[in-house]
Enzyme design. Structure first.
Site, PDB file in Angstrom:
ATOM      1  N   ASP A  44       0.835  -1.204   0.000  1.00  0.00           N
ATOM      2  CA  ASP A  44       0.000   0.000   0.000  1.00  0.00           C
ATOM      3  C   ASP A  44       0.873   1.258   0.000  1.00  0.00           C
ATOM      4  OD1 ASP A  44      -2.395  -1.683   0.473  1.00  0.00           O
ATOM      5  OD2 ASP A  44      -1.448  -1.997   2.414  1.00  0.00           O
ATOM      6  N   HIS A  99      -4.643  -3.356   6.515  1.00  0.00           N
ATOM      7  CA  HIS A  99      -4.439  -3.640   5.093  1.00  0.00           C
ATOM      8  C   HIS A  99      -5.794  -4.065   4.522  1.00  0.00           C
ATOM      9  CE1 HIS A  99      -2.801  -4.957   1.339  1.00  0.00           C
ATOM     10  NE2 HIS A  99      -3.214  -6.200   1.531  1.00  0.00           N
TER      11      HIS A  99
END
Length: 334
Positions: free
Chosen positions: A159, A187
């Site tokens: 990410d 996440h």
């Protein structure tokens, strides 16, 4: 030459491992002079495929690989480990609820945590990749009480890299010119990619990302949703989840644990929230900005948090608290 280190990769017959194993074997993760004993674990039905992966690794003729062990047995896989990369998990299929994923995976990660506790070195570094990564990581850590909680981390580097690259693409620079983006929280699609403290190099000097982009609507809107939903976008396009980019992020994450973060830079990692100064409840596995030195991470302290950020950080913490509760309810009834 130093002594070889023992590195386990689980889910070793899967597509992320297929992209990852060569990087580990060729020295780009642990360094060009670090010999490795590579341990590959997968479930019994995958052993045929794993044999093929083993053959390919042998055929790469990598000088750093002192031994490669392919197994479906936990007592073989987890013995005397220096590093455990827990990639294998029940994958998320299109249209699958996160709760279903959680149920299937907490059992796997409880078993693996127990195996780490029983067989691995107490100094082992454990990196959890299999989703839902934060809660799987917390589950494994709880099942391994003799290994320090700080030794467990989960992957939010993908990410982090996605956020860097979106900023770089917007400004027409390389991802290397962007630093100190932050992924807060889970996440999942509630994660908060934060560029309030990020810097970008433009015409040789560093400026804040907000100042460089001059488009608050994009930064507070499309940028955030693009990073949050990038995994789903890849699945929609490829009909498979991210593999090459995930493997690159795992390599980055482990290399930073091993060699430390560059001076003046921080990275995002899911770590135990105990003692943080950002109002995140203790006992969650939450992604924070960290710096790493001597294989130990520390929270980056003292970053001012505005109201917009606060709300996003609290939202993802709430999701993690709920996930934790669901996971532990499931474990206690299982």
């Amino acid at each position: 030459m130093p002594e070889p280190i023992r590195v386990l990769v689980t889910g070793a017959a899967g597509q992320i491992a297929y992209s990852l194993l060569y990087s580990i074997g060729n020295g780009s993760v642990f360094g060009k002079d670090q010999p490795i004993i590579l341990v590959l674990l997968d479930i019994t039905p995958m052993m045929g495929v794993l044999d093929g992966v083993l053959m390919e690794l042998q055929d790469c003729a990598l000088p750093l690989l002192k031994d490669i062990i392919a197994t479906d047995k936990e007592e073989v896989a987890f013995k005397d480990l220096d590093v455990a990369v827990l990639v294998g998990s029940m994958p998320r299929r299109e249209g699958m609820e996160r709760k279903d994923l959680l149920k299937a995976n907490v059992k796997i990660f409880k078993a693996q945590g127990t195996a780490l506790d029983k067989y691995a070195k107490k100094s082992v570094k454990v990196i959890v990749v299999g989703n839902p990564a934060n809660t799987n990581c917390l589950t494994a850590s709880k099942a391994a009480p003799s290994i320090p909680k700080e030794n467990f981390s989960c992957l939010t580097r993908l990410d982090h890299n996605r956020a860097k690259s979106q900023i770089a693409l917007k400004l027409g620079v390389t991802a290397d010119d962007v630093k100190n983006v932050i992924i807060w929280g889970n996440h999942s699609s509630t994660q908060y990619p934060d560029v309030n403290h990020a810097k970008v190099k433009l015409q040789g000097k560093e400026v804040g990302v907000y100042e460089a982009i001059k488009d608050d609507n994009w930064l507070k809107g499309e940028f955030i949703t693009t990073v949050q939903q990038r995994g789903a976008a890849v699945i929609k396009a490829r009909k498979l989840s991210s593999a090459m980019s995930a493997a690159k992020a795992i390599s980055d994450h482990i290399r930073d644990i091993w060699f430390g973060t560059p001076e003046g830079e921080f990275v995002s990692m899911g770590v135990i929230s105990d003692g943080n100064s950002y109002g995140v409840p203790d006992d969650l596995l939450y992604s924070f900005p960290v710096v790493i030195k001597n294989k130990s991470w520390k929270f980056v302290e003292g970053l001012p948090i505005n109201d917009f950020s606060r709300e996003k950080m609290d939202l993802t913490a709430k999701e993690l608290a709920e996930e934790k509760e669901t996971a532990f309810e499931f474990l206690s009834s299982a």
